[in-house]
Design an enzyme around this catalytic site. Structure first.
Site, PDB file in Angstrom:
ATOM      1  N   HIS A 212       0.902  -1.157  -0.104  1.00  0.00           N
ATOM      2  CA  HIS A 212       0.053  -0.012  -0.179  1.00  0.00           C
ATOM      3  C   HIS A 212       0.765   1.410  -0.075  1.00  0.00           C
ATOM      4  CE1 HIS A 212       1.216  -0.304   4.155  1.00  0.00           C
ATOM      5  NE2 HIS A 212       0.793   0.865   4.445  1.00  0.00           N
TER       6      HIS A 212
ATOM      7  N   ASP B 107       0.331   5.203   1.871  1.00  0.00           N
ATOM      8  CA  ASP B 107      -0.491   5.651   3.112  1.00  0.00           C
ATOM      9  C   ASP B 107      -1.558   6.761   2.426  1.00  0.00           C
ATOM     10  OD1 ASP B 107       0.758   3.884   4.808  1.00  0.00           O
ATOM     11  OD2 ASP B 107       2.352   5.688   5.183  1.00  0.00           O
TER      12      ASP B 107
ATOM     13  N   HIS C 162       4.709   0.252   0.281  1.00  0.00           N
ATOM     14  CA  HIS C 162       5.437  -0.518   1.405  1.00  0.00           C
ATOM     15  C   HIS C 162       4.643  -1.705   1.846  1.00  0.00           C
ATOM     16  CE1 HIS C 162       3.576   2.767   3.384  1.00  0.00           C
ATOM     17  NE2 HIS C 162       3.607   2.030   4.456  1.00  0.00           N
TER      18      HIS C 162
ATOM     19  N   ARG D 130       6.229   6.909  13.980  1.00  0.00           N
ATOM     20  CA  ARG D 130       5.976   7.177  12.805  1.00  0.00           C
ATOM     21  C   ARG D 130       5.509   8.938  12.802  1.00  0.00           C
ATOM     22  NH1 ARG D 130       1.689   5.820   8.476  1.00  0.00           N
ATOM     23  NH2 ARG D 130       0.940   7.843   9.215  1.00  0.00           N
TER      24      ARG D 130
END
Length: 296
Positions: free
Chosen positions: A117, A119, A267, A282
């Site tokens: 995917h 983000d 990723h 993150r």
């Protein structure tokens, strides 16, 4: 491999680059990823270091920084050199609105990012990129790698006829799809994003074309009947997942930060370490609305 694909790979791997003076950059593969050394991310970057990092980022798309000891504030400060920080969706009231905790334990029944995917592509302006700082890796030091795939190369390895066909298409990205896949419904307070984006877009800084669809968020291609859309999307997803040439694999160690370009990279966080745990934080950076590719 078809001749057009061989020529594309040869062209991409023989591009000359200027040497770096303030950092060391070691490619992970010829087409994706690089390890960066010579920087202490707890300190302010010099203008020369920042300029060379930007050049490395656009060239390699995934940058790996090891042996870093940084606080959450230093993490955010580093990310802010590349743009305004992207807020965390549905952040708890007592949490930092710009830090997403990435945690897996023996109680986890699913983890964030387990599947190919990019983000937040249902947003009108998906993020520029993310910086994930891992401080705890699975017991024994094995498992929990992250795979990355280069969407420029994914596009260029398609046949000329397929590239030409995809260039004129758009797709709906629906933020409710990940919830539905998990058998859940979004919280009532969540304003679910749904946005139509071109299937092929231009990178806003390099002008290179790239493939811009992904399994978790892309609902359908709007110009096609649903069976046609489903078949085409499944072919593209299989192309991304089953073409190792597109990919690099990052093995995490504690105190590693990875910065990836969400505009042109997908990723997949490999969940191969259950029942062991992993923890990181993150920080994402605001991006711009994807624009249709009109030049090569």
């Amino acid at each position: 491999m078809e001749e057009y694909a061989l020529q594309a790979v040869e062209r991409l791997t023989t591009r000359s680059t200027e040497p770096y003076e303030t950092i060391s950059v070691t490619p992970v593969t010829p087409l994706l990823g690089a390890e960066v050394t010579g920087l202490d991310l707890s300190r302010e970057l010099s203008s020369s270091q920042e300029a060379e990092l930007r050049r490395a980022f656009l060239a390699h798309h995934v940058l790996v920084f090891r042996y870093q000891d940084i606080t959450p504030e230093q993490h955010k400060r580093f990310a802010a050199r590349f743009g305004e920080l992207h807020p965390v969706a549905l952040a708890a009231e007592d949490s930092d609105p710009h830090i997403l905790e990435i945690r897996a334990t023996k109680e986890s029944r699913a983890i964030a990012g387990n599947g190919w995917h990019a983000d937040g592509t249902a947003d009108p302006e998906p993020s520029l990129g993310s910086m994930l700082y891992i401080t705890e890796t699975p017991e024994g030091g094995s498992g929990g790698d992250t795979l990355f795939a280069n969407m420029h190369v994914a596009y260029e390895l398609l046949s000329p006829a397929m590239r030409s066909f995809l260039d004129g298409l758009t797709a709906l990205h629906d933020g409710s799809l990940p919830w539905a896949t998990a058998g859940q419904t979004p919280p009532a307070e969540y304003d679910v994003p749904r946005t139509e984006h071109p299937v092929v877009v231009l990178h806003p800084e390099t002008g290179r074309k790239l493939l811009f669809v992904n399994g978790p968020y892309t609902s359908h291609i709007t110009q096609l009947a649903r069976p046609e859309s489903d078949a085409l999307l499944q072919m593209l997803y299989a192309h991304i997942a089953r073409t190792p040439l597109l990919q690099c694999r990052i093995r995490w160690q504690p105190r590693t930060l990875v910065f990836w370009d969400n505009r042109c990279v997908q990723h997949h966080a490999v969940w191969d370490y259950f029942p062991h745990g992993r923890y990181g934080q993150r920080v994402a950076i605001n991006g711009t609305r994807p624009q249709r590719g009109t030049t090569a």
